[in-house]
Scaffold this motif. Structure first.
Motif, PDB file in Angstrom:
ATOM      1  N   ALA A   1      18.091   2.009  -9.568  1.00  0.00           N
ATOM      2  CA  ALA A   1      17.153   1.393  -8.636  1.00  0.00           C
ATOM      3  C   ALA A   1      15.766   1.453  -9.266  1.00  0.00           C
ATOM      4  CB  ALA A   1      17.162   2.122  -7.291  1.00  0.00           C
ATOM      5  N   VAL A   2      14.812   0.751  -8.676  1.00  0.00           N
ATOM      6  CA  VAL A   2      13.442   0.761  -9.181  1.00  0.00           C
ATOM      7  C   VAL A   2      12.519   1.320  -8.108  1.00  0.00           C
ATOM      8  CG1 VAL A   2      11.585  -0.605 -10.183  1.00  0.00           C
ATOM      9  CG2 VAL A   2      13.946  -1.316 -10.523  1.00  0.00           C
ATOM     10  N   LEU A   3      11.730   2.287  -8.480  1.00  0.00           N
ATOM     11  CA  LEU A   3      10.715   2.850  -7.594  1.00  0.00           C
ATOM     12  C   LEU A   3       9.383   2.191  -7.947  1.00  0.00           C
ATOM     13  CD1 LEU A   3       9.980   4.927  -5.424  1.00  0.00           C
ATOM     14  CD2 LEU A   3       9.833   6.656  -7.228  1.00  0.00           C
ATOM     15  N   ILE A   4       8.866   1.374  -7.022  1.00  0.00           N
ATOM     16  CA  ILE A   4       7.629   0.625  -7.251  1.00  0.00           C
ATOM     17  C   ILE A   4       6.458   1.413  -6.670  1.00  0.00           C
ATOM     18  CG2 ILE A   4       6.403  -1.535  -6.836  1.00  0.00           C
ATOM     19  CD1 ILE A   4       8.836  -2.024  -8.482  1.00  0.00           C
TER      20      ILE A   4
ATOM     21  N   ASP B   1       0.829  -1.210   0.000  1.00  0.00           N
ATOM     22  CA  ASP B   1       0.000   0.000   0.000  1.00  0.00           C
ATOM     23  C   ASP B   1       0.860   1.256   0.000  1.00  0.00           C
ATOM     24  OD1 ASP B   1      -2.221  -1.631   0.094  1.00  0.00           O
ATOM     25  OD2 ASP B   1      -2.440  -1.493   2.273  1.00  0.00           O
ATOM     26  N   ASP B   2       2.171   1.081   0.028  1.00  0.00           N
ATOM     27  CA  ASP B   2       3.116   2.203   0.019  1.00  0.00           C
ATOM     28  C   ASP B   2       4.054   2.072  -1.172  1.00  0.00           C
ATOM     29  OD1 ASP B   2       2.156   3.042   2.535  1.00  0.00           O
ATOM     30  OD2 ASP B   2       3.557   1.722   3.567  1.00  0.00           O
ATOM     31  N   ASP B   3       4.630   3.203  -1.583  1.00  0.00           N
ATOM     32  CA  ASP B   3       5.691   3.172  -2.583  1.00  0.00           C
ATOM     33  C   ASP B   3       6.966   2.590  -1.961  1.00  0.00           C
ATOM     34  OD1 ASP B   3       3.937   4.452  -4.290  1.00  0.00           O
ATOM     35  OD2 ASP B   3       4.736   6.442  -3.894  1.00  0.00           O
ATOM     36  N   GLN B   4       7.815   2.032  -2.812  1.00  0.00           N
ATOM     37  CA  GLN B   4       9.044   1.406  -2.311  1.00  0.00           C
ATOM     38  C   GLN B   4      10.152   1.503  -3.355  1.00  0.00           C
ATOM     39  OE1 GLN B   4       9.288  -2.976  -2.029  1.00  0.00           O
ATOM     40  NE2 GLN B   4       9.847  -2.710   0.127  1.00  0.00           N
TER      41      GLN B   4
END
Length: 248
Positions: free
Chosen positions: A57-60, A29-32
């Motif tokens: 990096a990857v921002l999900i 439920d949060d960005d990561q």
């Protein structure tokens, strides 16, 4: 059907993984932010797959299911950001972030939980601000939604050393050549040859991570010569295969 676990809070921490390790599909439920310090991280979502090296990096985004595969032994760093961060502005699409030294050191300190809580809040805020301006192009293999295009992509991926023509693919997929060409353009914004190059380089990058030589990889994935492979690889990734392997 793919099983997707629900983890309301996007975690923060570091995990050690051997090459080939899979973190199964899940959703937060949060960005990561997810980052690996060596090897390659392959991230799959409903929109396709991304392959990133330690330079990125990857921002999900929150609410986007994803799974990770670690290619090469690595430390996997995850940082939960909460909602309303830069990923939220991209409509559920992962964002590839460039990771220069400052970004990387902030991320490492936060995921290792080395900072005082007050400093951690400031460091995370700074990283979010920096991340907003550091999106970059990653190696993305889009996922088709049309059944005919999906069949065509599967045929190509099943044997990347071959180069079937668009007309051959169309005949095997039950679509006209014109229709298949249109589907590549409308769904991927790529021509068939462009998509095939991206597909080959995506899988070739994984093979290089697993220790295959440049010559072996070039032959296995359909290039006539290692130099032709190196030219295409550098155009799509920004690195020669040799430089890419050195960065792993």
């Amino acid at each position: 059907m793919r099983e997707i676990s629900h983890e309301p809070i996007a975690g923060t921490g570091v995990e050690q993984h051997e090459g080939g390790a899979l973190i199964p599909a899940h959703v937060h439920d949060d960005d990561q932010i997810v980052y690996v310090n060596s090897g390659v991280l392959a991230v799959t979502t409903r929109l396709g797959a991304w392959a990133v090296t330690p330079e990125r990096a990857v921002l999900i985004p929150a609410g986007a299911w994803h799974e990770h595969r670690v290619l090469g032994r690595s430390s996997v760093h995850t940082l939960g950001l909460g909602s309303g961060t830069p990923a939220s502005a991209h409509g559920g699409t992962p964002v590839i972030l460039h990771m220069p030294a400052l970004h990387r050191e902030l991320l490492l300190a936060l995921t290792r939980k080395e900072l005082h809580p007050d400093a951690s809040v400031i460091a995370k805020s700074l990283l979010v601000i920096l991340a907003a301006g550091s999106s970059t192009k990653g190696l993305h293999l889009p996922k088709p939604t049309d059944a005919r295009l999906a069949r065509a992509c599967s045929i190509v991926e099943a044997n990347l050393s071959e180069s079937p023509s668009l007309s051959e693919l169309a005949a095997r997929c039950g679509a006209s050549e014109r229709t298949l060409s249109r589907l590549f353009h409308t769904q991927f914004c790529l021509t068939y040859p462009q998509w095939r190059s991206v597909c080959r380089v995506f899988h070739a990058s994984i093979a290089l991570t697993e220790g295959r030589t440049i010559t072996e990889t070039a032959i296995a994935y359909g290039w006539a010569t290692p130099s032709a492979f190196s030219t295409t690889f550098a155009r799509l990734t920004g690195h020669t295969p040799t430089a890419y392997q050195r960065s792993l």
